[in-house]
Scaffold this motif. Structure first.
Motif, PDB file in Angstrom:
ATOM      1  N   GLU A 196      -1.357  -4.039   0.000  1.00  0.00           N
ATOM      2  CA  GLU A 196      -0.539  -3.005  -1.404  1.00  0.00           C
ATOM      3  C   GLU A 196       0.776  -2.608  -0.861  1.00  0.00           C
ATOM      4  OE1 GLU A 196      -3.243   0.838  -1.444  1.00  0.00           O
ATOM      5  OE2 GLU A 196      -4.361  -0.019  -2.273  1.00  0.00           O
ATOM      6  N   LYS A 197       0.706  -2.694   0.909  1.00  0.00           N
ATOM      7  CA  LYS A 197       1.937  -2.082   1.126  1.00  0.00           C
ATOM      8  C   LYS A 197       3.126  -3.918   1.008  1.00  0.00           C
ATOM      9  CE  LYS A 197       1.017   1.617   3.778  1.00  0.00           C
ATOM     10  NZ  LYS A 197       1.238   2.359   5.145  1.00  0.00           N
ATOM     11  N   LEU A 272       6.344   0.097 -13.228  1.00  0.00           N
ATOM     12  CA  LEU A 272       5.214  -0.346 -12.145  1.00  0.00           C
ATOM     13  C   LEU A 272       6.112  -0.327 -11.049  1.00  0.00           C
ATOM     14  CD1 LEU A 272       3.849  -3.455 -13.958  1.00  0.00           C
ATOM     15  CD2 LEU A 272       2.575  -1.603 -14.419  1.00  0.00           C
ATOM     16  N   LEU A 273       6.490  -0.342 -10.566  1.00  0.00           N
ATOM     17  CA  LEU A 273       7.395  -0.582  -9.216  1.00  0.00           C
ATOM     18  C   LEU A 273       6.892   0.995  -8.920  1.00  0.00           C
ATOM     19  CD1 LEU A 273      10.002  -3.100  -8.460  1.00  0.00           C
ATOM     20  CD2 LEU A 273       8.410  -2.033  -7.027  1.00  0.00           C
ATOM     21  N   ASN A 274       8.218   1.744  -9.861  1.00  0.00           N
ATOM     22  CA  ASN A 274       7.371   3.123  -9.521  1.00  0.00           C
ATOM     23  C   ASN A 274       6.884   4.189  -9.453  1.00  0.00           C
ATOM     24  OD1 ASN A 274      10.654   3.281  -9.421  1.00  0.00           O
ATOM     25  ND2 ASN A 274      10.691   3.357 -12.484  1.00  0.00           N
ATOM     26  N   GLU A 275       5.954   2.793 -10.704  1.00  0.00           N
ATOM     27  CA  GLU A 275       4.741   3.434 -10.323  1.00  0.00           C
ATOM     28  C   GLU A 275       3.569   4.187  -9.245  1.00  0.00           C
ATOM     29  OE1 GLU A 275       1.954   2.535 -13.898  1.00  0.00           O
ATOM     30  OE2 GLU A 275       3.250   3.379 -15.301  1.00  0.00           O
ATOM     31  N   ARG A 276       4.104   3.021  -8.524  1.00  0.00           N
ATOM     32  CA  ARG A 276       3.581   2.134  -7.472  1.00  0.00           C
ATOM     33  C   ARG A 276       3.601   3.084  -6.055  1.00  0.00           C
ATOM     34  NH1 ARG A 276       4.008  -3.073  -3.114  1.00  0.00           N
ATOM     35  NH2 ARG A 276       1.522  -3.344  -2.911  1.00  0.00           N
ATOM     36  N   ARG A 277       5.621   3.072  -6.325  1.00  0.00           N
ATOM     37  CA  ARG A 277       6.220   3.524  -4.980  1.00  0.00           C
ATOM     38  C   ARG A 277       5.143   5.289  -5.024  1.00  0.00           C
ATOM     39  NH1 ARG A 277      11.833   1.410  -6.025  1.00  0.00           N
ATOM     40  NH2 ARG A 277      11.543  -0.783  -4.703  1.00  0.00           N
TER      41      ARG A 277
END
Length: 280
Positions: A196-197, A272-277
């Protein structure tokens, strides 16, 4: 009685920039949007600042003639590109010249014609350039081991706009790389072990019908036989199916690019990146 729709017009457009190409992409797409059923086949060349880089650009233009839009500050490179295109009857447009000339007349001063002059030399600029350099170094499966340091890794079969999407993301300071999915060629071992990281992996999906259309037009633009396995309907359908199964098996995020512009795809990836971060 309905009027039959006019078939799409495909043409090559070469976008040549000594910077990131963001201005060229925005202007070209805004202009093309004013014409119905027009499908530009984009050829993008970024950070063109040397004779060697320009040589490659000119070879591409000669192989797939069309129109050339450019933003190049170096007078010698400009002159060579213009002369090359003029000798071959290729239309050119220096996109910023008219705006710079008008502003110069209004202000009563001359422009300095510095490369990428629209970018302030602050930390934001250096972060963007670092992302662009990373993306160019990890394009199309290059330096795959270095992709462990990416923010995003895009996967997709040929002609799913992986490279322009990565460059667009790099302009947003995202370290993006991409790997083409080629039948019979395995992905690097680490790809299916990313946690995940690690980098976020996004699969670019596309309908087989749309992909066949894009590939055939690409072959035509290069004066090559369109009836090859690269654009064969059954082969393409199998290629797309295998790619989709790979995405599903690894539970990677996917985006359907069949009818999306590069900007729309990049915007979806940024979301998607913002959600993941926000979740890590």
């Amino acid at each position: 009685m309905t009027t039959p729709q006019r078939p799409s017009i495909y043409f090559n457009v070469h976008l040549v920039s000594d910077s990131t190409g963001e201005t060229l992409n925005a202007v070209q797409r805004a202009a093309c949007a004013q014409f119905e059923n027009v499908q530009p086949l984009e050829h993008n060349y970024y950070l063109v600042r040397s004779e060697r880089q320009l040589e490659r650009v000119m070879r591409e233009i000669e192989a797939a003639p069309g129109v050339v839009w450019y933003t190049i500050s170096d007078e010698a490179l400009r002159a060579r590109l213009e002369s090359f295109c003029r000798e071959r009857g290729v239309a050119t447009l220096p996109v910023l010249d008219a705006s710079i000339a008008m502003l110069g007349r209004h202000l009563g001063i001359s422009a300095n014609h510095k490369v990428a002059g629209q970018h302030a030399l602050d930390q934001d600029y250096f972060d963007r350039m670092e992302a662009i350099n990373f993306t160019l170094a990890h394009d199309d499966g290059q330096n795959v081991n270095g992709l462990i340091g990416a923010d995003v890794i895009l996967l997709g079969v040929s002609r799913t706009s992986k490279t322009p999407t990565c460059v667009y993301l790099a302009n947003r300071k995202v370290r993006a790389g991409n790997i083409p999915l080629v039948p019979g060629v395995a992905l690097p071992d680490f790809m299916e072990k990313l946690g995940e990281k690690g980098p976020m992996v996004v699969g670019l999906k596309i309908s087989a019908e749309r992909l066949v259309q894009i590939r055939r037009q690409r072959l035509i633009s290069l004066n090559q036989d369109e009836h090859t396995i690269y654009a064969d309907e059954d082969a393409v359908r199998d290629e797309v199916t295998q790619a989709n199964r790979l995405f599903q098996r690894n539970k990677w995020k996917t985006i359907d690019v069949s009818r999306r512009s590069v900007e729309e795809t990049a915007a979806a990836i940024l979301n998607l990146l913002n959600e993941r971060r926000g979740q890590i």
